[in-house]
Scaffold this motif. Structure first.
Motif, PDB file in Angstrom:
ATOM      1  N   GLY A   1      14.116   3.022 -12.084  1.00 22.45           N
ATOM      2  CA  GLY A   1      12.924   4.137 -11.066  1.00 22.45           C
ATOM      3  C   GLY A   1      11.790   3.001 -10.957  1.00 22.45           C
ATOM      4  O   GLY A   1      11.485   2.028 -11.879  1.00 22.45           O
ATOM      5  N   LEU A   2      10.872   3.512 -10.658  1.00 22.24           N
ATOM      6  CA  LEU A   2       9.750   3.357 -11.041  1.00 22.24           C
ATOM      7  C   LEU A   2       8.727   2.654 -12.323  1.00 22.24           C
ATOM      8  O   LEU A   2       8.560   3.748 -13.129  1.00 22.24           O
ATOM      9  CB  LEU A   2       8.001   3.529 -10.089  1.00 22.24           C
ATOM     10  CG  LEU A   2       7.048   2.862 -10.140  1.00 22.24           C
ATOM     11  CD1 LEU A   2       6.781   2.071  -8.954  1.00 22.24           C
ATOM     12  CD2 LEU A   2       6.230   4.130  -9.422  1.00 22.24           C
ATOM     13  N   GLY A   3       8.336   1.506 -12.212  1.00 27.81           N
ATOM     14  CA  GLY A   3       8.028   0.672 -14.530  1.00 27.81           C
ATOM     15  C   GLY A   3       9.136   0.869 -14.941  1.00 27.81           C
ATOM     16  O   GLY A   3       8.672   0.778 -16.056  1.00 27.81           O
ATOM     17  N   GLY A   4      10.605   1.163 -14.382  1.00 26.45           N
ATOM     18  CA  GLY A   4      12.027   1.791 -15.130  1.00 26.45           C
ATOM     19  C   GLY A   4      11.989  -0.110 -15.771  1.00 26.45           C
ATOM     20  O   GLY A   4      11.281  -1.158 -14.984  1.00 26.45           O
TER      21      GLY A   4
ATOM     22  N   VAL B   1      10.532  -2.055 -12.726  1.00 29.69           N
ATOM     23  CA  VAL B   1      10.363  -2.599 -11.797  1.00 29.69           C
ATOM     24  C   VAL B   1       8.722  -1.967 -10.580  1.00 29.69           C
ATOM     25  O   VAL B   1       8.024  -0.924 -11.158  1.00 29.69           O
ATOM     26  CB  VAL B   1      11.188  -1.054 -11.067  1.00 29.69           C
ATOM     27  CG1 VAL B   1      11.294  -1.396  -9.416  1.00 29.69           C
ATOM     28  CG2 VAL B   1      12.354  -1.710 -11.689  1.00 29.69           C
ATOM     29  N   LEU B   2       8.139  -2.986 -10.085  1.00 33.60           N
ATOM     30  CA  LEU B   2       7.100  -2.593  -9.847  1.00 33.60           C
ATOM     31  C   LEU B   2       7.288  -1.724  -8.373  1.00 33.60           C
ATOM     32  O   LEU B   2       6.168  -0.781  -7.974  1.00 33.60           O
ATOM     33  CB  LEU B   2       6.350  -4.252  -9.333  1.00 33.60           C
ATOM     34  CG  LEU B   2       4.866  -4.002  -9.285  1.00 33.60           C
ATOM     35  CD1 LEU B   2       3.734  -3.400 -10.283  1.00 33.60           C
ATOM     36  CD2 LEU B   2       4.363  -5.011  -9.044  1.00 33.60           C
ATOM     37  N   LEU B   3       7.765  -2.369  -7.828  1.00 39.92           N
ATOM     38  CA  LEU B   3       8.145  -1.247  -6.212  1.00 39.92           C
ATOM     39  C   LEU B   3       9.205  -0.880  -5.593  1.00 39.92           C
ATOM     40  O   LEU B   3      10.209  -1.961  -5.925  1.00 39.92           O
ATOM     41  CB  LEU B   3       7.067  -1.772  -5.195  1.00 39.92           C
ATOM     42  CG  LEU B   3       6.156  -1.436  -5.203  1.00 39.92           C
ATOM     43  CD1 LEU B   3       4.822  -2.294  -3.920  1.00 39.92           C
ATOM     44  CD2 LEU B   3       6.156  -0.180  -4.638  1.00 39.92           C
ATOM     45  N   GLY B   4       9.809   0.172  -5.985  1.00 45.22           N
ATOM     46  CA  GLY B   4      11.582   0.420  -4.996  1.00 45.22           C
ATOM     47  C   GLY B   4      11.787   0.660  -6.639  1.00 45.22           C
ATOM     48  O   GLY B   4      11.287   1.660  -7.525  1.00 45.22           O
TER      49      GLY B   4
ATOM     50  N   TYR C   1      23.879  -7.056 -10.112  1.00 43.13           N
ATOM     51  CA  TYR C   1      22.253  -7.004  -9.005  1.00 43.13           C
ATOM     52  C   TYR C   1      23.233  -6.289  -7.859  1.00 43.13           C
ATOM     53  O   TYR C   1      23.726  -6.394  -7.155  1.00 43.13           O
ATOM     54  CB  TYR C   1      22.058  -8.003  -8.822  1.00 43.13           C
ATOM     55  CG  TYR C   1      21.770  -8.857  -9.900  1.00 43.13           C
ATOM     56  CD1 TYR C   1      20.137  -7.947 -10.238  1.00 43.13           C
ATOM     57  CD2 TYR C   1      21.534  -9.879 -10.694  1.00 43.13           C
ATOM     58  CE1 TYR C   1      19.832  -8.698 -11.757  1.00 43.13           C
ATOM     59  CE2 TYR C   1      20.975 -10.640 -10.834  1.00 43.13           C
ATOM     60  CZ  TYR C   1      19.836  -9.637 -12.380  1.00 43.13           C
ATOM     61  OH  TYR C   1      19.934 -10.938 -13.514  1.00 43.13           O
ATOM     62  N   LEU C   2      22.643  -4.636  -7.989  1.00 43.72           N
ATOM     63  CA  LEU C   2      23.419  -4.270  -6.776  1.00 43.72           C
ATOM     64  C   LEU C   2      23.026  -3.741  -5.661  1.00 43.72           C
ATOM     65  O   LEU C   2      23.119  -2.648  -4.875  1.00 43.72           O
ATOM     66  CB  LEU C   2      24.525  -2.780  -7.466  1.00 43.72           C
ATOM     67  CG  LEU C   2      25.105  -2.957  -8.907  1.00 43.72           C
ATOM     68  CD1 LEU C   2      25.440  -1.968  -9.067  1.00 43.72           C
ATOM     69  CD2 LEU C   2      26.398  -3.632  -8.252  1.00 43.72           C
ATOM     70  N   SER C   3      21.298  -4.130  -6.241  1.00 43.23           N
ATOM     71  CA  SER C   3      20.556  -3.550  -4.652  1.00 43.23           C
ATOM     72  C   SER C   3      19.727  -4.874  -4.798  1.00 43.23           C
ATOM     73  O   SER C   3      19.811  -5.493  -5.901  1.00 43.23           O
ATOM     74  CB  SER C   3      19.535  -2.630  -5.438  1.00 43.23           C
ATOM     75  OG  SER C   3      18.694  -2.296  -6.880  1.00 43.23           O
ATOM     76  N   GLU C   4      18.460  -4.952  -4.263  1.00 46.07           N
ATOM     77  CA  GLU C   4      17.959  -5.665  -4.045  1.00 46.07           C
ATOM     78  C   GLU C   4      15.980  -4.962  -4.575  1.00 46.07           C
ATOM     79  O   GLU C   4      16.093  -3.767  -4.587  1.00 46.07           O
ATOM     80  CB  GLU C   4      16.860  -5.884  -2.625  1.00 46.07           C
ATOM     81  CG  GLU C   4      18.301  -7.360  -1.999  1.00 46.07           C
ATOM     82  CD  GLU C   4      17.800  -8.370  -2.364  1.00 46.07           C
ATOM     83  OE1 GLU C   4      17.758  -8.901  -2.961  1.00 46.07           O
ATOM     84  OE2 GLU C   4      19.213  -9.445  -1.781  1.00 46.07           O
ATOM     85  N   VAL C   5      15.072  -5.580  -4.213  1.00 49.78           N
ATOM     86  CA  VAL C   5      14.052  -4.707  -5.338  1.00 49.78           C
ATOM     87  C   VAL C   5      12.861  -5.481  -4.328  1.00 49.78           C
ATOM     88  O   VAL C   5      12.885  -6.308  -4.795  1.00 49.78           O
ATOM     89  CB  VAL C   5      14.090  -4.604  -6.995  1.00 49.78           C
ATOM     90  CG1 VAL C   5      12.513  -4.053  -7.564  1.00 49.78           C
ATOM     91  CG2 VAL C   5      14.516  -4.419  -7.919  1.00 49.78           C
ATOM     92  N   GLU C   6      12.040  -4.043  -4.355  1.00 50.19           N
ATOM     93  CA  GLU C   6      10.905  -4.315  -3.209  1.00 50.19           C
ATOM     94  C   GLU C   6       9.970  -5.716  -3.684  1.00 50.19           C
ATOM     95  O   GLU C   6       9.113  -6.805  -3.633  1.00 50.19           O
ATOM     96  CB  GLU C   6      10.076  -3.146  -2.531  1.00 50.19           C
ATOM     97  CG  GLU C   6      11.095  -2.683  -1.615  1.00 50.19           C
ATOM     98  CD  GLU C   6      10.163  -1.000  -1.556  1.00 50.19           C
ATOM     99  OE1 GLU C   6       9.214  -1.477  -1.019  1.00 50.19           O
ATOM    100  OE2 GLU C   6      10.535  -0.495  -1.612  1.00 50.19           O
TER     101      GLU C   6
ATOM    102  N   LYS D   1       0.970  -1.555  -0.171  1.00 50.86           N
ATOM    103  CA  LYS D   1       0.129  -0.139   0.072  1.00 50.86           C
ATOM    104  C   LYS D   1       0.804   1.144   0.180  1.00 50.86           C
ATOM    105  O   LYS D   1       1.794   1.352   0.752  1.00 50.86           O
ATOM    106  CB  LYS D   1      -0.826  -0.022   1.300  1.00 50.86           C
ATOM    107  CG  LYS D   1      -2.093   1.277   1.376  1.00 50.86           C
ATOM    108  CD  LYS D   1      -2.803   0.920   0.097  1.00 50.86           C
ATOM    109  CE  LYS D   1      -4.066   2.289   0.887  1.00 50.86           C
ATOM    110  NZ  LYS D   1      -3.561   4.109   0.563  1.00 50.86           N
ATOM    111  N   THR D   2       0.977   2.452  -1.219  1.00 51.73           N
ATOM    112  CA  THR D   2       1.102   3.407  -1.053  1.00 51.73           C
ATOM    113  C   THR D   2       0.519   4.658  -1.130  1.00 51.73           C
ATOM    114  O   THR D   2      -0.501   4.298  -0.222  1.00 51.73           O
ATOM    115  CB  THR D   2       1.830   4.054  -2.308  1.00 51.73           C
ATOM    116  OG1 THR D   2       0.587   4.044  -2.846  1.00 51.73           O
ATOM    117  CG2 THR D   2       2.842   1.780  -3.411  1.00 51.73           C
TER     118      THR D   2
END
Length: 396
Positions: free
Chosen positions: A288-291, A365-368, A316-321, A41-42
Motif C-alpha cells: 500500500g501507500l509507503g509500502g 509506493v508513492l501513489l496507488g 509485476y502484477l500491476s502498474e503503480v501510479e 493532488k489528493t
C-alpha cells in the motif's frame, strides 16, 4: 491527535509511511500537508494535529531540520479548536532549533568521501610498514564500512526516484525476441530486455497474461497477512520496519485452472527447471501507500529453506501510479513495475558463493498500490541447466 476511526497502530504506520516517502522522494513538507504527492493532488490535506504528530515522530527517524519544518507547518494550520497545541509546538520548535545548531557544528567536522583520501593514504603508509598495526587496521575498516553504507543508501534513494547514477554501461543493454530453442517459444517468443550482462539481470515483458494476473491476485487476496522477516540466528520470523507489505503463499499452482501453464513458461524463458522440487511456492505481495522492502539479498542465509535460492523471478502484477520501483544500488539498475513483466536474476555465482552485488530493494509506493509475486528457483535440479564454474574465478 489521532483520527478516532484509526487504530493507534495504523495511525503510527501511516506517519511512518509519510516520513519514508518524504525522505526517499525529497517531498516538501508543505506539499504533503496540502495533499500534493509528487505531481498528484489528493483529497487529504493535513490538520495541525496531524503535522504536530508527524513532527514528533520525525524526532525518531529524521533530522531536526525536518522536525522544525513540521512544527512550523503545524503552527500555520492552527485553528480556534487546535490553538491549545501552540505551547507544545513552540517548545518542540525550540528543541529542534537548538539541535540543528549542534548538528551544523558536527557537519562542519564530518568527514566526507573526498576528505577521506588523505586519511586513507596515511593509513596505507602505516599498514605498508606494519601490516598488523591494530589501530590502523581498525580505522581503515571503519572508513571502508562507512563509505560503503553511505553510498548504498545514496544510490538506493536516487534509483527510487528514477535517477541515473552512472553505474551501468548502455553498451551491455539490448532487447530481443528469444525462443531458447523451445517449441512453444517459436510461436510466441520471449520479449527479453537485458538490464545487466555481468551479473545477468533480465526483464521479460508480457510473461503473464491479464487473466493469469487476475487469478493470482484473486487467489491471494483472502490469504494476505503482514509480511515478516527472519532475524539472524534462525530466530522465528517477526514483523519488521524494513518490510512493510502483506503477503500470501500459493501452493500447487500447476494444478490450478488457468494458471497451469505459468511454471512451464518460466522454465522455457529462463532455461531453469521449475519442477515442484526445484521451486518454492509462489509468494504474492501487496504494497500500500509507503509500502516497501529495504535493500536485502535473496540467498537463504538462515538455512531454513531446503535448498539455496539460486534465482529469483519477480513478477509485476500491476502498474503503480508513482514509486514502487525495484532497484539494485550496487548495479545502478532501477526497474519500474510494468504489469505482466518479470525480472530475473541469480542470487549465487557459478562458484557457489552468494552474489552480494544482487542487493536490491522494493522502493516505497508513492501513489496507488503495488501487486507483485516472487518465485524462487532452487539450486536442486539445475545441475545441467546452470552448470558450476570450472574455477573459482568463473562466476558468471
Amino acid at each position: 491527535m489521532m483520527n478516532p476511526t484509526l487504530r493507534k497502530k495504523d495511525y503510527k504506520g501511516a506517519i511512518d509511511a509519510l516520513l519514508r516517502l518524504q525522505e526517499t522522494y525529497n517531498l516538501r513538507v508543505s506539499d504533503i500537508a496540502d495533499g500534493h504527492i509528487g505531481r498528484n493532488k489528493t483529497s487529504a490535506p493535513l490538520q495541525a494535529t496531524d503535522c504536530f504528530d508527524i513532527g514528533l515522530k520525525a524526532w525518531q527517524v529524521s533530522t531536526s531540520e525536518n522536525v522544525c519544518e513540521w512544527m512550523a507547518e503545524a503552527e500555520d494550520r492552527l485553528t480556534k479548536d487546535t490553538n491549545y497545541l501552540l505551547p507544545d509546538i513552540l517548545t518542540q520548535s525550540i528543541e529542534c532549533s537548538m539541535q540543528m545548531e549542534q548538528e551544523e557544528e558536527e557537519e562542519e567536522e564530518e568527514e566526507e568521501e573526498e576528505q577521506f583520501e588523505d586519511v586513507r593514504a596515511l593509513l596505507s603508509r602505516v599498514l605498508k610498514l606494519d601490516p598488523d598495526n591494530v589501530y590502523a587496521n581498525q580505522k581503515e575498516s571503519h572508513l571502508r564500512r562507512k563509505l560503503k553504507t553511505d553510498m548504498t543508501s545514496k544510490n538506493y534513494k536516487a534509483l527510487c526516484r528514477g535517477e541515473d547514477i552512472g553505474v551501468q554501461s548502455a553498451t551491455n543493454m539490448f532487447c530481443r525476441y528469444n525462443h531458447n530453442n523451445k517449441p512453444r517459444l517459436f510461436i510466441r517468443p520471449a520479449k527479453e530486455e537485458m538490464l545487466s550482462n555481468e551479473p545477468p539481470v533480465v526483464l521479460f515483458h508480457d510473461i503473464l497474461t491479464d487473466t493469469e494476473i487476475d487469478l493470482l491476485i484473486a487467489q491471494a487476496k483472502f490469504k494476505l497477512k503482514r509480511a515478516r522477516t527472519i532475524p539472524e540466528g534462525n530466530a522465528p520470523a517477526v514483523e519488521s520496519k524494513i518490510r512493510i507489505s502483506s503477503i500470501a503463499w500459493l501452493y500447487n499452482l500447476g494444478d490450478k485452472m488457468g494458471l497451469h501453464s505459468v511454471l512451464p513458461r518460466v522454465q522455457d524463458y529462463t532455461g531453469l527447471s521449475t519442477d515442484p522440487q526445484s521451486t518454492e511456492k509462489f509468494q504474492v505481495a501487496n504494497y500500500g501507500l509507503g509500502g516497501f522492502y529495504n535493500y536485502h539479498v535473496d540467498d537463504d542465509v538462515t538455512g531454513i529453506e531446503p535448498d539455496k535460492r539460486l534465482a529469483t523471478v519477480l513478477f509485476y502484477l500491476s502498474e503503480v501510479e508513482a514509486g514502487g520501483r525495484t532497484v539494485f544500488p550496487k548495479l545502478g539498475i532501477s526497474i519500474p513495475p510494468i504489469k505482466g513483466s518479470a525480472a530475473v536474476w541469480y542470487n549465487y555465482l557459478k562458484n557457489g558463493d552468494p552474489n552480494f552485488d544482487m542487493l536490491h530493494a522494493g522502493c516505497p509506493v508513492l501513489l496507488g498500490e503495488k501487486w507483485a509475486s516472487n518465485l524462487w528457483i532452487f539450486e536442486y535440479g539445475q545441475e545441467f541447466r546452470r552448470r558450476c564454474g570450472l574455477t573459482r574465478d568463473d562466476i558468471y
